[in-house]
Design a protein around this motif. Sequence first.
Motif, PDB file in Angstrom:
ATOM      1  N   PHE A   1     -11.944  26.169  83.343  1.00 39.58           N
ATOM      2  CA  PHE A   1     -11.892  26.146  84.795  1.00 39.58           C
ATOM      3  C   PHE A   1     -13.043  26.976  85.362  1.00 39.58           C
ATOM      4  O   PHE A   1     -13.459  27.959  84.759  1.00 39.58           O
ATOM      5  CB  PHE A   1     -10.558  26.711  85.302  1.00 39.58           C
ATOM      6  N   SER A   2     -13.529  26.593  86.539  1.00 36.41           N
ATOM      7  CA  SER A   2     -14.590  27.349  87.190  1.00 36.41           C
ATOM      8  C   SER A   2     -14.024  28.624  87.763  1.00 36.41           C
ATOM      9  O   SER A   2     -12.916  28.643  88.300  1.00 36.41           O
ATOM     10  CB  SER A   2     -15.194  26.543  88.343  1.00 36.41           C
ATOM     11  N   THR A   3     -14.788  29.685  87.644  1.00 36.61           N
ATOM     12  CA  THR A   3     -14.363  30.949  88.244  1.00 36.61           C
ATOM     13  C   THR A   3     -15.023  31.093  89.599  1.00 36.61           C
ATOM     14  O   THR A   3     -15.861  30.281  90.006  1.00 36.61           O
ATOM     15  CB  THR A   3     -14.756  32.143  87.353  1.00 36.61           C
ATOM     16  N   GLU A   4     -14.720  32.143  90.290  1.00 35.03           N
ATOM     17  CA  GLU A   4     -15.274  32.388  91.612  1.00 35.03           C
ATOM     18  C   GLU A   4     -16.788  32.550  91.524  1.00 35.03           C
ATOM     19  O   GLU A   4     -17.524  32.114  92.391  1.00 35.03           O
ATOM     20  CB  GLU A   4     -14.634  33.652  92.203  1.00 35.03           C
ATOM     21  N   GLU A   5     -17.272  33.146  90.442  1.00 33.44           N
ATOM     22  CA  GLU A   5     -18.701  33.342  90.255  1.00 33.44           C
ATOM     23  C   GLU A   5     -19.428  32.009  90.151  1.00 33.44           C
ATOM     24  O   GLU A   5     -20.516  31.836  90.687  1.00 33.44           O
ATOM     25  CB  GLU A   5     -18.950  34.166  88.992  1.00 33.44           C
ATOM     26  N   ASP A   6     -18.836  31.008  89.474  1.00 31.01           N
ATOM     27  CA  ASP A   6     -19.438  29.676  89.368  1.00 31.01           C
ATOM     28  C   ASP A   6     -19.583  29.028  90.734  1.00 31.01           C
ATOM     29  O   ASP A   6     -20.583  28.399  91.023  1.00 31.01           O
ATOM     30  CB  ASP A   6     -18.588  28.752  88.489  1.00 31.01           C
ATOM     31  N   SER A   7     -18.582  29.155  91.564  1.00 29.13           N
ATOM     32  CA  SER A   7     -18.636  28.504  92.871  1.00 29.13           C
ATOM     33  C   SER A   7     -19.714  29.127  93.745  1.00 29.13           C
ATOM     34  O   SER A   7     -20.295  28.468  94.582  1.00 29.13           O
ATOM     35  CB  SER A   7     -17.273  28.563  93.560  1.00 29.13           C
ATOM     36  N   ARG A   8     -20.014  30.415  93.536  1.00 33.13           N
ATOM     37  CA  ARG A   8     -21.076  31.049  94.300  1.00 33.13           C
ATOM     38  C   ARG A   8     -22.445  30.580  93.831  1.00 33.13           C
ATOM     39  O   ARG A   8     -23.400  30.592  94.572  1.00 33.13           O
ATOM     40  CB  ARG A   8     -21.006  32.577  94.167  1.00 33.13           C
ATOM     41  N   ASP A   9     -22.585  30.158  92.591  1.00 34.79           N
ATOM     42  CA  ASP A   9     -23.866  29.753  92.037  1.00 34.79           C
ATOM     43  C   ASP A   9     -24.208  28.290  92.306  1.00 34.79           C
ATOM     44  O   ASP A   9     -25.178  27.785  91.781  1.00 34.79           O
ATOM     45  CB  ASP A   9     -23.882  29.973  90.518  1.00 34.79           C
ATOM     46  N   SER A  10     -23.447  27.568  93.108  1.00 36.99           N
ATOM     47  CA  SER A  10     -23.673  26.138  93.298  1.00 36.99           C
ATOM     48  C   SER A  10     -24.717  25.828  94.371  1.00 36.99           C
ATOM     49  O   SER A  10     -24.621  24.825  95.047  1.00 36.99           O
ATOM     50  CB  SER A  10     -22.355  25.449  93.656  1.00 36.99           C
ATOM     51  N   GLY A  11     -25.729  26.705  94.512  1.00 39.74           N
ATOM     52  CA  GLY A  11     -26.802  26.393  95.446  1.00 39.74           C
ATOM     53  C   GLY A  11     -26.663  27.091  96.780  1.00 39.74           C
ATOM     54  O   GLY A  11     -27.613  27.179  97.525  1.00 39.74           O
ATOM     55  N   HIS A  12     -25.514  27.615  97.100  1.00 36.18           N
ATOM     56  CA  HIS A  12     -25.304  28.247  98.400  1.00 36.18           C
ATOM     57  C   HIS A  12     -25.863  29.660  98.373  1.00 36.18           C
ATOM     58  O   HIS A  12     -25.565  30.449  97.486  1.00 36.18           O
ATOM     59  CB  HIS A  12     -23.825  28.263  98.767  1.00 36.18           C
ATOM     60  N   GLY A  13     -26.701  29.982  99.364  1.00 35.05           N
ATOM     61  CA  GLY A  13     -27.282  31.305  99.460  1.00 35.05           C
ATOM     62  C   GLY A  13     -28.424  31.524  98.479  1.00 35.05           C
ATOM     63  O   GLY A  13     -28.934  32.625  98.368  1.00 35.05           O
ATOM     64  N   GLN A  14     -28.847  30.478  97.773  1.00 35.52           N
ATOM     65  CA  GLN A  14     -29.937  30.606  96.818  1.00 35.52           C
ATOM     66  C   GLN A  14     -31.143  29.853  97.337  1.00 35.52           C
ATOM     67  O   GLN A  14     -31.017  28.980  98.193  1.00 35.52           O
ATOM     68  CB  GLN A  14     -29.528  30.034  95.458  1.00 35.52           C
ATOM     69  N   ILE A  15     -32.300  30.189  96.797  1.00 32.53           N
ATOM     70  CA  ILE A  15     -33.500  29.471  97.199  1.00 32.53           C
ATOM     71  C   ILE A  15     -33.881  28.486  96.107  1.00 32.53           C
ATOM     72  O   ILE A  15     -33.422  28.584  94.969  1.00 32.53           O
ATOM     73  CB  ILE A  15     -34.672  30.426  97.511  1.00 32.53           C
ATOM     74  N   CYS A  16     -34.692  27.528  96.479  1.00 32.36           N
ATOM     75  CA  CYS A  16     -35.134  26.465  95.573  1.00 32.36           C
ATOM     76  C   CYS A  16     -35.740  27.070  94.305  1.00 32.36           C
ATOM     77  O   CYS A  16     -36.431  28.088  94.361  1.00 32.36           O
ATOM     78  CB  CYS A  16     -36.164  25.609  96.301  1.00 32.36           C
ATOM     79  N   CYS A  17     -35.487  26.447  93.176  1.00 31.27           N
ATOM     80  CA  CYS A  17     -35.955  26.970  91.886  1.00 31.27           C
ATOM     81  C   CYS A  17     -37.354  26.487  91.521  1.00 31.27           C
ATOM     82  O   CYS A  17     -37.832  26.779  90.427  1.00 31.27           O
ATOM     83  CB  CYS A  17     -34.971  26.591  90.780  1.00 31.27           C
ATOM     84  N   LEU A  18     -38.030  25.775  92.430  1.00 35.13           N
ATOM     85  CA  LEU A  18     -39.319  25.173  92.080  1.00 35.13           C
ATOM     86  C   LEU A  18     -40.514  26.009  92.530  1.00 35.13           C
ATOM     87  O   LEU A  18     -40.453  26.737  93.525  1.00 35.13           O
ATOM     88  CB  LEU A  18     -39.433  23.781  92.699  1.00 35.13           C
ATOM     89  N   VAL A  19     -41.594  25.863  91.786  1.00 33.95           N
ATOM     90  CA  VAL A  19     -42.889  26.423  92.137  1.00 33.95           C
ATOM     91  C   VAL A  19     -43.767  25.223  92.490  1.00 33.95           C
ATOM     92  O   VAL A  19     -43.979  24.335  91.665  1.00 33.95           O
ATOM     93  CB  VAL A  19     -43.499  27.211  90.952  1.00 33.95           C
TER      94      VAL A  19
END
Length: 178
Positions: free
Chosen positions: A6-24
């Motif tokens: 099962f996904s934990t709370e930490e996984d749900s935070r890592d789903s792109g929300h509040g993060q910036i694009c991973c590309l250069v």
Amino acid sequence: MRMNGFSTEEDSRDSGHGQICCLVDDGNRCARPAGNACYSKRIAKTVQQRKLKLNIDHSVRHIYICDFHKSMIQSVRNKRKKRDSDDEAGISPDRDLDLPEVRSSRLMVDLFQLQVNTLRRYKRHYKLQTKPGLNKAQLAETVARHFKTLPVNEKEALTYFIYMVKNHKSRFDHKSDI
């Protein structure tokens, strides 16, 4: 982290929300907010085949990309299909429009940064036909597609811009010769 499948709370935070694009992009780290699209192996292959100057920043812990890069990759994929069908039909597309300088200059206007109300006003002003209930990404894509088709007289635009800067004006006053 996953516990017992099962996904934990930490996984749900890592789903792109509040993060910036991973590309250069061409040596510069993208600072746009990440969406829900992932930089998969299939997308990486497309980027490599189309010779886009995009790389993943391996220092980040996610693979989410922004809507701007997502639409850029999709448009390159779609352009290739159209160009292939045009060549088969004997139609020669304008090769000057495919130069890297022209392609990159088209992408300089990031309409995804505009507010939804601004995109709607643009749509209303130009009377663009769309399906009702579009989200921001779809609306920005529609507006961007239309924006790219607008003809611009570069010499005239630059002349007006320099005039405005030199005369500290925010609007150009057309004087009629009476």
